[in-house]
Design a protein around this motif. Structure first.
Motif, mmCIF file in Angstrom:
data_model
loop_
_atom_site.group_PDB
_atom_site.id
_atom_site.type_symbol
_atom_site.label_atom_id
_atom_site.label_comp_id
_atom_site.label_asym_id
_atom_site.label_seq_id
_atom_site.Cartn_x
_atom_site.Cartn_y
_atom_site.Cartn_z
ATOM 1 N N TYR A 1 -3.013 -2.886 -7.411
ATOM 2 C CA TYR A 1 -2.069 -1.731 -6.765
ATOM 3 C C TYR A 1 -2.861 -0.590 -6.062
ATOM 4 C CZ TYR A 1 -3.045 0.456 -11.129
ATOM 5 O OH TYR A 1 -3.695 1.004 -12.289
ATOM 6 N N PHE A 2 -2.005 -0.154 -5.217
ATOM 7 C CA PHE A 2 -3.037 1.030 -4.448
ATOM 8 C C PHE A 2 -3.698 1.819 -5.003
ATOM 9 C CE2 PHE A 2 -2.934 4.373 -1.240
ATOM 10 C CZ PHE A 2 -3.516 3.849 -0.141
ATOM 11 N N GLU A 3 -3.205 2.440 -6.145
ATOM 12 C CA GLU A 3 -3.857 3.591 -6.845
ATOM 13 C C GLU A 3 -5.006 3.137 -7.662
ATOM 14 O OE1 GLU A 3 -0.761 3.205 -6.845
ATOM 15 O OE2 GLU A 3 -0.232 4.692 -5.614
ATOM 16 N N ILE B 1 -6.199 -2.674 -2.200
ATOM 17 C CA ILE B 1 -5.089 -3.407 -1.392
ATOM 18 C C ILE B 1 -5.298 -4.897 -1.578
ATOM 19 C CG2 ILE B 1 -4.086 -3.853 0.868
ATOM 20 C CD1 ILE B 1 -5.359 -1.214 1.858
ATOM 21 N N PRO C 1 0.791 -1.222 0.079
ATOM 22 C CA PRO C 1 0.014 0.106 0.122
ATOM 23 C C PRO C 1 0.556 1.232 -0.029
ATOM 24 C CG PRO C 1 -0.833 -1.543 1.691
ATOM 25 C CD PRO C 1 0.689 -1.925 1.167
ATOM 26 N N HIS D 1 -9.275 3.045 -3.718
ATOM 27 C CA HIS D 1 -7.788 2.386 -3.593
ATOM 28 C C HIS D 1 -8.099 1.068 -3.398
ATOM 29 C CE1 HIS D 1 -5.327 5.898 -3.281
ATOM 30 N NE2 HIS D 1 -6.009 6.249 -2.122
#
Lengths: 516, 311
Positions: B308-310, A340, A196, A338
């Motif tokens: 992925y994070f974004e 994760i 992250p 977002h």
């Protein structure tokens, strides 16, 4: 000391050498400048315990020597570059294909450089042996409690060596740029992406852009041949320095106490044995490299991002991570704009982080739970520390289950069972087997402590009787005087060792007086 | 050493030769010596054969075998020499405590404390400024630029592919795919025309085209026109760890990733049916142009590949 005249004639020179001739002269000259005589003598007398388990670390050290030697050979021919070219080299089936310079040079050093294939395979085998020796050596250290005070720092250095060596092994495996290693790099990129906040940035900085980029092989190369080997070599130096400074641990019994070290002297006995051992370890790796094929990259082909091979497995020491990736349930968090991907983050980043943190912290954990802050030079027998032994056994069991899980597809194929069942079997095994093994081992330790634990080494005193019908029965019994393990009193290192005693011709006292 | 005195005999108590451990060669020493000589001889022969094999460029396995045998017997002989013909002890070495005396400990602790006290008490502002300067150098002068210059910022790179409205589907050799070309059950990896030879772009653009059936295939509501003539296209990047989803089980109509065995059902929008993949493979909407070649209606409607994070 009075000034020493410089000898002018041959006679004077011979006289000046004293009774030990040239050796004495060289020692004298060195000692005048560096002061080596006293410390040197202590070094010759350094005692190495004779127990077989102390040679496990030597296997690691000597396979590192082989790694350096064969690795230098490989650097003379390998070209760390992703530059595309049309292959025109020695391996005929590949001619005319589009390959990278890294792949082409690896194939060519295998086929057109004399002894190149041997050196490449020895290098790969040596890496596998190196990691195996480190792990088994660490298991010995762990189960015998050799990591306890004052050796916690050396445990920490050893663990760091394991992690760095695993990393460098993985990087080395990636350098040929073949189909299987390239897939490994793709997975590495995805693992970094899963972190992250910073993952995407780290991945882009590492690969110089989005996957695959054009520079990763060059970067991995300099890490593999310079940066990590330098750190590893430095840490090995520190590891050995601490070993000499703190002296060896040893098992109790046979006159071995907390105040001494018992075994063979550095010179000549240990030096002869261990040099022989260096040769034998090298021989084993040479035979593997010459007779057992490993990583035949010309069969896999050049890595291309859209190609893939069946049964993709990493080298054995990365297998546990691959297994963890396979059996993890497909959890992913999405929200607040977002994502994760726990499915990758947990098994490939958090899990190894926890495992290694636990290993680093173990000496402190044990000190806290036992309240034992004493200095220990005598080793534990594993059975005498049931909880530690059980914890170590559970950890090893966990690693083996995960290693097995990295072969789910191969197992399903081999046993002709559905992949789904194999996967679920491993998901259950990974939770069930480690605790079961821990409890089982703990129980066995308790059992083994019982009865004649203090008799001899492995013997348990029994009275054996034979009935009239020929049936034997045994009854455990109290220690008898004759059961005592023969305790050999050790003796100080002699200054002068007679290598050819005439029979047992000592004087009546059994003590021989020699002159220096 | 050089002054010629001090060579008087000094009696030293050593070596009780009755001790079984100290007996030089518990076996017959001469026999041991002969055996070791034989080992060394075999080692010599092995090395000689290795030299010949190298000189004559024999097969690699002869090099490994001869060198391995040579090294092994030299090492075995040397170890046997150490074991049977050198003193075995047990010898002892006294172990001295590593720690210093309490007075010495106090001395260094006192020196550190007092001297540091002098420095800190009187010059705390200087220390603060020094620390700030070094800190700024570390972050702004070393750390950030070093890291930053290693590669570009991700920006939109992760969300973009080269698929556009009207992109012609071509295979790895740049050939367009005609609607009659692939039989049901067939599969080909496709790229947007013009990008099929570039490793950097095909790593992201790679897409599997499957002829699932002859009639149109509706994988999900709202995707009625996406798979004309049964041609369905999914991103080839696994949503788990980014491996190419390269296997197709024709009977089960499953795309399989060989890395970690995620399986995607091609009939319902590549929803993962098994394994660790957390998301379906993004589907590429297709149409057939007037010449009968396959083209994309648009790009993918979401980022391809692993999470992925974004994202």
């Amino acid at each position: 000391m009075s000034p020493v005249p410089i000898p002018r004639t041959k006679r004077e020179a011979t006289q000046a050498r004293g009774p030990y001739g040239r050796v004495g002269q060289i020692i004298g000259e060195l000692d005048d400048r560096l002061g080596v005589a006293k410390g040197g003598r202590t070094f010759l007398d350094k005692i190495f315990p004779d127990h077989w388990s102390f040679m496990l670390g030597e296997i690691a050290l000597y396979s590192f020597v082989v790694l350096i030697a064969t690795g230098i050979f490989l650097t003379l021919y390998y070209e760390p570059s992703q530059t595309q070219l049309i292959y025109h080299g020695a391996y005929v089936p590949l001619r005319g294909q589009r390959v990278t310079a890294a792949y082409a040079s690896t194939v060519d050093l295998s086929f057109s450089v004399r002894a190149g294939l041997l050196m490449r395979q020895m290098h790969h085998w040596a890496a596998d042996v190196f990691l195996g020796a480190i792990v088994i050596h660490m298991a010995r250290i762990f189960f015998t409690g050799a990591f306890r005070k004052p050796r916690e720092l050396n445990w920490t250095i050893g663990l760091t060596l394991l992690i760095l060596s695993m990393t460098n092994g993985f990087i080395g495996y990636s350098l040929p740029d073949d189909l299987i290693s390239g897939t490994g790099l793709r997975i590495l990129f995805s693992i970094v992406l899963s972190i992250p906040f910073v993952g995407t940035y780290i991945a882009f900085f590492l690969f110089g852009g989005n996957y695959p980029g054009t520079i990763i092989i060059d970067r991995l190369y300099i890490i593999h041949v310079l940066i990590l080997p330098a750190i590893i070599a430095g840490l090995i130096g520190a590891h050995l320095f601490l070993l000499v400074r703190q002296k060896h641990t040893q098992f109790p019994g046979g006159g071995r106490t907390e105040e001494n070290v018992v075994g063979s002297p550095m010179y000549p006995t240990f030096m002869a044995k261990t040099t022989g051992y260096l040769f034998m370890v090298t021989a084993a790796i040479t035979l593997l490299g010459g007779l057992a094929q490993i990583n035949p990259i010309w069969q896999f082909g050049q890595y291309q991002p859209d190609k893939i091979s069946y049964a993709v497995q990493p080298d054995w020491y990365m297998g546990w991570l691959d297994g963890a990736l396979r059996i993890m349930p497909s959890w992913e968090f999405t929200g607040f704009g977002h994502t994760i991907p726990f499915v990758v983050l947990l098994p490939a980043v958090v899990f190894p982080g926890l495992i290694f943190t636990l290993c680093y912290a173990w000496p402190a954990i044990e000190r806290r739970f036992t309240g034992d802050n004493e200095i220990h030079h005598l080793l534990d027998r594993p059975r005498d520390r049931p909880k530690r032994t059980a914890a170590g056994a559970a950890m090893i069991a966990l690693m083996f289950v995960l290693l097995g899980a990295s072969a789910t597809d191969v197992l399903a194929n081999f046993f002709q069972v559905p992949l789904n069942e194999v996967l679920w079997t491993f998901r259950i095994l990974v939770l069930v087997v480690p605790p079961l093994v821990g409890i089982f081992v703990w129980r066995i330790c308790i059992e083994m402590q019982g009865g004649g634990a203090d008799i001899g080494k492995r013997k348990r005193a029994v009275l054996m009787s034979r009935s009239a019908t020929g049936e034997y029965t045994t009854v455990p019994t109290a220690p008898q005087p004759d059961d005592e393990h023969e305790e050999l009193e050790p003796i100080p290192v002699p200054v002068h060792i007679e290598l050819e005693p005439s029979g047992n011709g000592s004087d009546d006292s059994g003590v021989r007086t020699v002159t220096r | 050493m050089t002054d010629g005195t001090d060579h008087e005999p000094t009696p030293i108590e050593v070596a009780n030769f009755d001790d079984p451990h100290l007996q030089v060669a518990a076996v017959d020493p001469e026999r041991a010596e002969r055996a070791i000589a034989v080992y060394f001889f075999i080692g010599m022969v092995g090395m000689g054969v290795f030299g010949a094999a190298y000189w004559q460029n024999w097969k690699p396995w002869t090099l490994g075998l001869s060198l391995g045998v040579g090294l092994f017997f030299i090492g075995f002989g040397l170890s046997a020499w150490g074991k049977y013909l050198m003193p075995q002890g047990p010898f002892t070495e006294a172990r001295h405590a590593l720690h210093s005396s309490l007075a010495e400990r106090d001395a260094i602790a006192a020196a550190l404390t007092e001297r540091t006290g002098v420095v800190v008490r009187r010059r705390s502002m200087l220390l603060g400024l020094l620390g700030a300067g070094l800190g700024i150098f570390g972050i702004a002068g070393l750390g950030f630029p070093l890291l930053r210059s290693l590669g570009p910022l991700p920006g939109k790179a992760m969300t973009k592919t080269n698929w556009r409205k009207g992109s012609l589907l071509v295979d790895a050799n740049g050939r367009a795919i005609h609607r009659d070309e692939i039989d049901p059950g067939g599969l080909v990896t496709v790229f947007p025309a013009g990008y099929e030879n570039n490793d950097a772009t095909l790593a992201i653009d790679q897409t599997v085209l499957i002829r699932a059936q002859t009639g149109p295939l509706v994988t999900e509501p709202g995707r009625a026109t996406w798979a004309p003539d049964g041609y369905v296209a999914y991103s080839k990047l696994c949503t788990h760890a980014g491996c190419p989803v390269g296997l197709y089980e024709k009977e089960l109509r499953l795309l399989v990733c060989p890395c970690h065995q995620s399986m995607f059902n091609i009939d319902n929008g590549a929803v993962p049916q098994f394994g660790p993949a957390p998301r379906p493979l993004p589907q590429l909407p297709l149409y057939i142009d007037e010449s009968g070649f396959l083209r994309s209606q648009s790009g993918f409607d979401q980022p391809v590949g692993p999470g992925y994070f974004e994202r």
